[in-house]
Design a protein around this motif. Structure first.
Motif, PDB file in Angstrom:
ATOM      1  N   ARG A   1       0.865  -1.184   0.000  1.00  0.00           N
ATOM      2  CA  ARG A   1       0.000   0.000   0.000  1.00  0.00           C
ATOM      3  C   ARG A   1       0.898   1.228   0.000  1.00  0.00           C
ATOM      4  NH1 ARG A   1      -3.054  -3.457  -0.244  1.00  0.00           N
ATOM      5  NH2 ARG A   1      -5.006  -3.905   0.799  1.00  0.00           N
ATOM      6  N   THR A   2       0.545   2.211  -0.831  1.00  0.00           N
ATOM      7  CA  THR A   2       1.275   3.472  -0.803  1.00  0.00           C
ATOM      8  C   THR A   2       0.711   4.318   0.335  1.00  0.00           C
ATOM      9  OG1 THR A   2       1.575   3.341  -3.170  1.00  0.00           O
ATOM     10  CG2 THR A   2       1.907   5.508  -2.164  1.00  0.00           C
ATOM     11  N   VAL A   3       1.593   4.817   1.185  1.00  0.00           N
ATOM     12  CA  VAL A   3       1.153   5.636   2.319  1.00  0.00           C
ATOM     13  C   VAL A   3       1.864   6.988   2.255  1.00  0.00           C
ATOM     14  CG1 VAL A   3       0.506   3.745   3.857  1.00  0.00           C
ATOM     15  CG2 VAL A   3       2.866   4.494   3.815  1.00  0.00           C
ATOM     16  N   ALA A   4       1.127   8.040   2.528  1.00  0.00           N
ATOM     17  CA  ALA A   4       1.714   9.388   2.490  1.00  0.00           C
ATOM     18  C   ALA A   4       2.615   9.591   3.702  1.00  0.00           C
ATOM     19  CB  ALA A   4       0.595  10.421   2.479  1.00  0.00           C
ATOM     20  N   ARG A   5       3.718  10.295   3.482  1.00  0.00           N
ATOM     21  CA  ARG A   5       4.607  10.642   4.594  1.00  0.00           C
ATOM     22  C   ARG A   5       4.588  12.164   4.714  1.00  0.00           C
ATOM     23  NH1 ARG A   5      10.086   7.257   3.511  1.00  0.00           N
ATOM     24  NH2 ARG A   5       9.955   8.410   1.558  1.00  0.00           N
ATOM     25  N   PRO A   6       3.679  12.715   5.559  1.00  0.00           N
ATOM     26  CA  PRO A   6       3.434  14.155   5.568  1.00  0.00           C
ATOM     27  C   PRO A   6       4.695  15.001   5.805  1.00  0.00           C
ATOM     28  CG  PRO A   6       2.043  13.014   7.200  1.00  0.00           C
ATOM     29  CD  PRO A   6       2.919  11.984   6.572  1.00  0.00           C
ATOM     30  N   ARG A   7       5.603  14.536   6.625  1.00  0.00           N
ATOM     31  CA  ARG A   7       6.762  15.359   6.965  1.00  0.00           C
ATOM     32  C   ARG A   7       7.971  15.092   6.081  1.00  0.00           C
ATOM     33  NH1 ARG A   7       5.232  17.483  11.983  1.00  0.00           N
ATOM     34  NH2 ARG A   7       3.597  16.145  12.811  1.00  0.00           N
ATOM     35  N   ARG A   8       7.843  14.133   5.181  1.00  0.00           N
ATOM     36  CA  ARG A   8       9.002  13.791   4.354  1.00  0.00           C
ATOM     37  C   ARG A   8       8.625  13.815   2.883  1.00  0.00           C
ATOM     38  NH1 ARG A   8      11.448   8.366   6.636  1.00  0.00           N
ATOM     39  NH2 ARG A   8      12.882   8.716   4.920  1.00  0.00           N
ATOM     40  N   ALA A   9       9.596  14.040   2.071  1.00  0.00           N
ATOM     41  CA  ALA A   9       9.349  14.080   0.630  1.00  0.00           C
ATOM     42  C   ALA A   9       8.995  12.686   0.133  1.00  0.00           C
ATOM     43  CB  ALA A   9      10.590  14.584  -0.084  1.00  0.00           C
ATOM     44  N   GLY A  10       8.020  12.629  -0.748  1.00  0.00           N
ATOM     45  CA  GLY A  10       7.676  11.358  -1.382  1.00  0.00           C
ATOM     46  C   GLY A  10       6.817  10.481  -0.510  1.00  0.00           C
ATOM     47  N   ASP A  11       6.203   9.520  -1.149  1.00  0.00           N
ATOM     48  CA  ASP A  11       5.381   8.557  -0.434  1.00  0.00           C
ATOM     49  C   ASP A  11       6.243   7.382  -0.008  1.00  0.00           C
ATOM     50  OD1 ASP A  11       3.178  10.110  -0.946  1.00  0.00           O
ATOM     51  OD2 ASP A  11       2.660   9.031  -2.785  1.00  0.00           O
ATOM     52  N   ALA A  12       5.702   6.611   0.897  1.00  0.00           N
ATOM     53  CA  ALA A  12       6.349   5.359   1.267  1.00  0.00           C
ATOM     54  C   ALA A  12       5.442   4.223   0.821  1.00  0.00           C
ATOM     55  CB  ALA A  12       6.572   5.311   2.767  1.00  0.00           C
ATOM     56  N   VAL A  13       5.995   3.053   0.700  1.00  0.00           N
ATOM     57  CA  VAL A  13       5.192   1.891   0.371  1.00  0.00           C
ATOM     58  C   VAL A  13       5.304   0.897   1.531  1.00  0.00           C
ATOM     59  CG1 VAL A  13       4.736   0.049  -1.288  1.00  0.00           C
ATOM     60  CG2 VAL A  13       5.669   2.230  -2.078  1.00  0.00           C
ATOM     61  N   ASP A  14       4.165   0.656   2.127  1.00  0.00           N
ATOM     62  CA  ASP A  14       4.085  -0.338   3.180  1.00  0.00           C
ATOM     63  C   ASP A  14       4.008  -1.685   2.464  1.00  0.00           C
ATOM     64  OD1 ASP A  14       3.730  -1.309   5.675  1.00  0.00           O
ATOM     65  OD2 ASP A  14       1.608  -0.758   5.845  1.00  0.00           O
ATOM     66  N   HIS A  15       4.919  -2.611   2.743  1.00  0.00           N
ATOM     67  CA  HIS A  15       4.903  -3.838   1.941  1.00  0.00           C
ATOM     68  C   HIS A  15       5.408  -5.059   2.704  1.00  0.00           C
ATOM     69  CE1 HIS A  15       9.338  -4.082   1.076  1.00  0.00           C
ATOM     70  NE2 HIS A  15       9.280  -2.798   1.342  1.00  0.00           N
ATOM     71  N   SER A  16       4.943  -6.223   2.285  1.00  0.00           N
ATOM     72  CA  SER A  16       5.501  -7.459   2.824  1.00  0.00           C
ATOM     73  C   SER A  16       6.856  -7.666   2.155  1.00  0.00           C
ATOM     74  CB  SER A  16       4.567  -8.642   2.583  1.00  0.00           C
ATOM     75  OG  SER A  16       4.282  -8.797   1.206  1.00  0.00           O
ATOM     76  N   ALA A  17       7.743  -8.400   2.826  1.00  0.00           N
ATOM     77  CA  ALA A  17       9.131  -8.453   2.349  1.00  0.00           C
ATOM     78  C   ALA A  17       9.683  -9.876   2.403  1.00  0.00           C
ATOM     79  CB  ALA A  17       9.994  -7.503   3.177  1.00  0.00           C
ATOM     80  N   PHE A  18       8.960 -10.787   1.800  1.00  0.00           N
ATOM     81  CA  PHE A  18       9.484 -12.149   1.715  1.00  0.00           C
ATOM     82  C   PHE A  18      10.468 -12.243   0.555  1.00  0.00           C
ATOM     83  CE2 PHE A  18       5.182 -12.796   3.544  1.00  0.00           C
ATOM     84  CZ  PHE A  18       5.583 -13.350   4.750  1.00  0.00           C
ATOM     85  N   ILE A  19      11.420 -13.147   0.685  1.00  0.00           N
ATOM     86  CA  ILE A  19      12.351 -13.432  -0.412  1.00  0.00           C
ATOM     87  C   ILE A  19      11.902 -14.780  -0.985  1.00  0.00           C
ATOM     88  CG2 ILE A  19      14.758 -13.876  -1.062  1.00  0.00           C
ATOM     89  CD1 ILE A  19      15.510 -12.347   1.608  1.00  0.00           C
ATOM     90  N   TYR A  20      11.564 -14.790  -2.275  1.00  0.00           N
ATOM     91  CA  TYR A  20      11.018 -16.007  -2.896  1.00  0.00           C
ATOM     92  C   TYR A  20      12.102 -16.741  -3.670  1.00  0.00           C
ATOM     93  CZ  TYR A  20       6.668 -13.450  -2.037  1.00  0.00           C
ATOM     94  OH  TYR A  20       5.637 -12.745  -1.455  1.00  0.00           O
TER      95      TYR A  20
END
Ligand code: NI
Length: 206
Positions: free
Chosen positions: A155-174
């Motif tokens: 999910r893309t989430v806004a970062r109000p105090r920082r430049a650019g959005d962040a992406v909240d993501h799962s991080a498995f290595i396949y």
């Protein structure tokens, strides 16, 4: 019974069918993080599948390009502060530990932020980790498709105090086999030594 009354059930069915199809067309099913994690953790669903994306040189690449090699697939975004770089470092270190045999493993980084992670941006990013790390991006739809196939939550989430959005993501290595079939996953934070230990037995004579 009037003609209008007779037609009504048919119209209702049609309206419901249209509503259902427009929901599918305009709002791709966003699955919850828990649901996707369960699919992976309990091996409930097929993981992986065909993809067609663009690499850091601007070339179109598909999963079929990597037949005959193992794929180590990781999803993230280049502006990720800690989880992605940490895991990519461990992937790179594992490949180094595997030595020449490790060349049968293709490490792949697929961005979940295709708007910002252009091929040019990926070309600056991936060589920091490993010379053979392939960066892949695509249209939002292409990224949605491959993420969905690998049961990746993002999910893309806004970062109000920082430049650019962040992406909240799962991080498995396949880890995928030489035919592109899913072998298993490593959780985020898996150390290089553990990656090497699991991958090594697959590097014998194919
Ligand atoms: Ni990340």
């Amino acid at each position: 019974m009037s003609v209008a009354a007779a037609a009504r059930p048919g119209l209702l069915a049609l309206a419901l069918a249209l509503a259902a199809s427009s929901t599918l067309a305009h709002a791709p099913a966003r699955r919850s993080a828990a649901e996707l994690m369960d699919a992976i953790m309990w091996n409930r669903e097929t993981i992986g599948g065909p993809f067609a994306l663009t690499d850091q040189q601007g070339r179109r690449r598909t999963d079929a390009d990597f037949r005959g090699r193992l794929m180590l697939v990781y999803f993230g975004f280049t502006a990720c502060a800690d989880v992605c770089p940490g895991d990519l470092q461990q992937i790179a270190a594992a490949l180094q530990q595997l030595g020449p045999a490790g060349e049968a493993v293709q490490p792949i980084f697929i961005t979940l932020d295709p708007v910002h992670d252009t091929p040019a941006r990926l070309a600056q990013y991936v060589p920091h980790f490993h010379p053979r790390l392939l960066g892949l991006t695509g249209t939002a739809r292409e990224i949605d498709q491959v993420a969905s196939a690998y049961r990746v939550y993002y999910r893309t989430v806004a970062r109000p105090r920082r430049a650019g959005d962040a992406v909240d993501h799962s991080a498995f290595i396949y880890l995928m086999d030489r035919e592109g079939k899913y072998l298993g996953f490593f959780p985020p934070g898996t150390p290089a030594a553990r990656l090497r230990q699991v991958i090594q037995p697959y590097l014998g004579t194919p």
